[in-house]
Design an enzyme around this catalytic site. Structure first.
Site, PDB file in Angstrom:
ATOM      1  N   ASN A  48      -7.810  -1.794  -7.361  1.00 44.91           N
ATOM      2  CA  ASN A  48      -8.077  -0.573  -8.128  1.00 44.91           C
ATOM      3  C   ASN A  48      -9.313  -0.730  -9.018  1.00 44.91           C
ATOM      4  O   ASN A  48      -9.539   0.071  -9.923  1.00 44.91           O
ATOM      5  CB  ASN A  48      -6.878  -0.224  -9.014  1.00 44.91           C
ATOM      6  CG  ASN A  48      -5.635   0.055  -8.194  1.00 44.91           C
ATOM      7  OD1 ASN A  48      -5.708   0.685  -7.146  1.00 44.91           O
ATOM      8  ND2 ASN A  48      -4.492  -0.435  -8.651  1.00 44.91           N
ATOM      9  N   HIS A 134       4.168   8.036 -11.739  1.00 44.14           N
ATOM     10  CA  HIS A 134       4.344   6.585 -11.671  1.00 44.14           C
ATOM     11  C   HIS A 134       5.702   6.144 -12.231  1.00 44.14           C
ATOM     12  O   HIS A 134       6.263   6.799 -13.117  1.00 44.14           O
ATOM     13  CB  HIS A 134       3.212   5.958 -12.494  1.00 44.14           C
ATOM     14  CG  HIS A 134       3.054   4.487 -12.332  1.00 44.14           C
ATOM     15  ND1 HIS A 134       3.625   3.593 -13.198  1.00 44.14           N
ATOM     16  CD2 HIS A 134       2.364   3.760 -11.418  1.00 44.14           C
ATOM     17  CE1 HIS A 134       3.287   2.370 -12.824  1.00 44.14           C
ATOM     18  NE2 HIS A 134       2.526   2.441 -11.752  1.00 44.14           N
ATOM     19  N   GLU A 186       0.165  12.947 -13.474  1.00 40.96           N
ATOM     20  CA  GLU A 186      -1.027  12.116 -13.323  1.00 40.96           C
ATOM     21  C   GLU A 186      -2.196  13.059 -13.064  1.00 40.96           C
ATOM     22  O   GLU A 186      -1.983  14.173 -12.584  1.00 40.96           O
ATOM     23  CB  GLU A 186      -0.856  11.148 -12.133  1.00 40.96           C
ATOM     24  CG  GLU A 186       0.177  10.090 -12.409  1.00 40.96           C
ATOM     25  CD  GLU A 186       0.439   9.147 -11.233  1.00 40.96           C
ATOM     26  OE1 GLU A 186      -0.423   8.993 -10.358  1.00 40.96           O
ATOM     27  OE2 GLU A 186       1.534   8.563 -11.203  1.00 40.96           O
ATOM     28  N   SER A 190      -1.706   8.204  -7.726  1.00 40.71           N
ATOM     29  CA  SER A 190      -2.036   6.828  -7.401  1.00 40.71           C
ATOM     30  C   SER A 190      -1.850   6.474  -5.935  1.00 40.71           C
ATOM     31  O   SER A 190      -2.540   5.600  -5.424  1.00 40.71           O
ATOM     32  CB  SER A 190      -1.208   5.877  -8.258  1.00 40.71           C
ATOM     33  OG  SER A 190       0.165   6.051  -8.017  1.00 40.71           O
ATOM     34  N   ASP A 215      -1.587  11.221 -17.324  1.00 38.38           N
ATOM     35  CA  ASP A 215      -1.820   9.814 -17.017  1.00 38.38           C
ATOM     36  C   ASP A 215      -3.113   9.733 -16.199  1.00 38.38           C
ATOM     37  O   ASP A 215      -3.146  10.133 -15.036  1.00 38.38           O
ATOM     38  CB  ASP A 215      -0.607   9.275 -16.230  1.00 38.38           C
ATOM     39  CG  ASP A 215      -0.760   7.817 -15.821  1.00 38.38           C
ATOM     40  OD1 ASP A 215      -1.875   7.273 -15.930  1.00 38.38           O
ATOM     41  OD2 ASP A 215       0.250   7.230 -15.387  1.00 38.38           O
ATOM     42  N   HIS A 218      -6.052   6.672 -12.773  1.00 35.57           N
ATOM     43  CA  HIS A 218      -7.021   6.659 -11.664  1.00 35.57           C
ATOM     44  C   HIS A 218      -8.126   7.695 -11.837  1.00 35.57           C
ATOM     45  O   HIS A 218      -8.899   7.924 -10.910  1.00 35.57           O
ATOM     46  CB  HIS A 218      -6.293   6.867 -10.335  1.00 35.57           C
ATOM     47  CG  HIS A 218      -5.257   5.813 -10.079  1.00 35.57           C
ATOM     48  ND1 HIS A 218      -5.553   4.587  -9.545  1.00 35.57           N
ATOM     49  CD2 HIS A 218      -3.930   5.787 -10.367  1.00 35.57           C
ATOM     50  CE1 HIS A 218      -4.453   3.854  -9.477  1.00 35.57           C
ATOM     51  NE2 HIS A 218      -3.450   4.562  -9.971  1.00 35.57           N
ATOM     52  N   LYS A 249      -7.983  -0.669 -14.270  1.00 32.50           N
ATOM     53  CA  LYS A 249      -8.461  -0.101 -12.999  1.00 32.50           C
ATOM     54  C   LYS A 249      -9.976   0.036 -13.085  1.00 32.50           C
ATOM     55  O   LYS A 249     -10.642  -0.985 -13.161  1.00 32.50           O
ATOM     56  CB  LYS A 249      -7.672   1.159 -12.716  1.00 32.50           C
ATOM     57  CG  LYS A 249      -6.269   0.717 -12.274  1.00 32.50           C
ATOM     58  CD  LYS A 249      -5.181   1.709 -12.353  1.00 32.50           C
ATOM     59  CE  LYS A 249      -3.883   0.997 -11.970  1.00 32.50           C
ATOM     60  NZ  LYS A 249      -2.693   1.666 -12.463  1.00 32.50           N
TER      61      LYS A 249
HETATM   62  C1  LIG Z   1      -1.300   1.344 -12.681  1.00 35.09           C
HETATM   63  C2  LIG Z   1      -0.652   2.563 -13.220  1.00 35.09           C
HETATM   64  C3  LIG Z   1       0.072   2.531 -14.420  1.00 35.09           C
HETATM   65  C4  LIG Z   1       0.408   1.249 -15.128  1.00 35.09           C
HETATM   66  O1  LIG Z   1      -0.706   0.661 -15.675  1.00 35.09           O
HETATM   67  P1  LIG Z   1      -0.753  -0.941 -15.833  1.00 35.09           P
HETATM   68  O2  LIG Z   1      -1.834  -1.161 -16.800  1.00 35.09           O
HETATM   69  O3  LIG Z   1      -1.021  -1.494 -14.494  1.00 35.09           O
HETATM   70  O4  LIG Z   1       0.592  -1.355 -16.367  1.00 35.09           O
HETATM   71  C5  LIG Z   1       0.525   3.726 -14.914  1.00 35.09           C
HETATM   72  N1  LIG Z   1       0.331   4.885 -14.272  1.00 35.09           N
HETATM   73  C6  LIG Z   1      -0.320   4.936 -13.092  1.00 35.09           C
HETATM   74  C7  LIG Z   1      -0.508   6.244 -12.411  1.00 35.09           C
HETATM   75  C8  LIG Z   1      -0.821   3.776 -12.534  1.00 35.09           C
HETATM   76  O5  LIG Z   1      -1.441   3.820 -11.353  1.00 35.09           O
END
Ligand SMILES: *Cc1c(COP(=O)(O)O)cnc(C)c1O
Length: 406
Positions: A48, A134, A186, A190, A215, A218, A249
């Site tokens: 990522n 997520h 989101e 993801s 969120d 990405h 990411k």
């Molecule tokens: C990766 C991810 C998370 C968690 O983040 P980390 O820093 O890896 O714990 C939360 N939400 C989404 C959509 C993600 O892809």
């Protein structure tokens, strides 16, 4: 075997029988565009690290300097003596980047989501989430005790129905404070790489007096003129209660953040259990994230983003050419949904044989029968990497059709 191990062995055997057993795969190199796995070098299309910042000299240097200045660990929770200058500097930079009054950093994105949702909601409140959010958000729903309602993926009519239900609950309630309604989605999904209709979601939540958390795990670094995320691209910064970002990411480091008003951050400092009862993020990670934001904000960030979108288009063409058409996406996440778990595993295995590392994503990460190969691209991939991928895809495609004709 003890009874304990016998029980666990049975559970593992059931996972294996269903094609769902997972294992850690040891990587003996940095997780860059080429990785060393099991003594072989593989071309990596699974990270990522979209802008290639995890291996960037400026981030490495920032991390090394932070270790020299602050040490390897931060010593304690943020509320004890762990709130180091490097954390505060990161938070100032993040707030400016996201266009919010304040920001608060966490050790992981998972902890940021948990901390915020559990701090804001209680029994009697309602949490409304997109079907594909997520696991960290789904888990927070369980912990916080609010009623959970799930709307069909990106379906505004279904979201409206859930908001109507929640508003009725609220007017019937008789708690000490008025019941809260929080919608969580989101911005860039993801495992599917599609985008949420954020403008319409904002209209809806405002109509019902609900709050919205987005969120941007990405989206951060990839969308918007300043590259801060999809919320910026849609011009919605001031209409969003909570913006969440991950620092591991596109930002190339590790950690999570919540961005929003000063009141929000002040409340989370008091109530976010994953912050209060957890050691502060490692200084190296915070410093690297800060350096990552600085690069994204510079001209280099724009150059890297443009290169990334070019490579995404090339990857899609390569997949279509190989008879593995990806979903129509606008993200560096390019899923090829193949359905059966066994087929996804076989394709991923065949590609690994051919020198390319692409994970098969299965239940419970995605729905049963919606297993997929999840290709991700990085601005650090080269033109040769893409040519090599085309070759590997052709080999696998030929072998597949040979098997089908046998
Ligand atoms: C990766 C991810 C998370 C968690 O983040 P980390 O820093 O890896 O714990 C939360 N939400 C989404 C959509 C993600 O892809």
């Amino acid at each position: 075997m003890t009874d304990f191990d016998t029980q666990l062995a049975a559970e593992l055997a059931a996972l294996a029988a269903a094609g769902l057993r997972r294992e850690l795969r040891r990587v003996d190199s940095a997780a860059g565009t080429r990785v060393r796995v099991g003594g072989r070098e593989l071309l990596n299309f699974s990270a990522n690290d979209y802008l290639g910042l995890a291996q960037h000299p400026a981030l490495k240097e920032a991390a090394v300097k932070a270790v020299e200045q602050y040490g390897a660990g931060s010593g304690a929770s943020r509320l004890v003596c762990g709130s180091l200058a490097v954390h505060h500097e990161l938070e100032e930079v993040l707030a400016a980047f996201k266009g919010t009054e304040a920001a608060l950093s966490f050790s992981t994105g998972f902890a940021a989501a948990q901390g915020a949702i559990v701090a804001l909601l209680d029994k009697g409140d309602v949490l409304i989430v997109d079907k594909l959010v997520h696991a960290c958000i789904v888990d927070a729903a369980k912990v916080c005790g609010a009623s959970l309602r799930v709307f069909r993926h990106n379906d505004l009519n279904d979201l409206e129905a859930k908001l109507e239900w929640a508003a009725k609950q609220r007017s019937a309630g008789s708690g000490q404070r008025s019941a809260r309604i929080l919608v969580v989605t989101e911005s860039v999904f993801s495992m599917d790489g599609d985008l949420a209709p954020l403008r319409d979601i904002v209209e809806l939540k405002e109509r019902f007096g609900a709050w919205l958390m987005v969120d941007e795990a990405h989206g951060t670094g990839l969308f918007g003129e300043r590259r801060s995320g999809l919320v910026e691209e849609f011009g919605l910064t001031g209409r969003m209660e909570i913006q969440m970002a991950t620092l591991g990411k596109a930002l190339g480091a590790a950690g999570g953040a919540i961005c929003g008003s000063r009141q929000l951050v002040d409340l989370l400092v008091n109530r976010a259990r994953s912050l209060v009862f957890s050691t502060a993020p490692a200084p190296a990670a915070a410093a690297a994230a800060r350096a990552g934001v600085a690069i994204i904000q510079s001209q280099e960030g724009e150059t890297r983003r443009q290169r990334l979108w070019l490579l995404v288009e090339e990857l899609k063409r390569a997949l279509i050419g190989a008879g593995l058409p990806p979903s129509a996406v606008r993200a560096p996440i390019v899923p090829v949904v193949v359905g059966a778990e066994s087929r996804a595993m076989a394709l991923s295995g065949a590609l690994r044989e051919a020198g390319v590392f692409v994970p098969a994503i299965r239940f419970p990460t995605v729905a049963r029968g919606a297993a997929r190969l999840r290709f991700t691209v990085s601005a650090a991939h080269t033109a040769e990497d893409l040519i090599e991928l085309r070759g590997a895809l052709a080999t696998v495609g030929n072998r597949q059709s040979a098997m089908a004709n046998a």
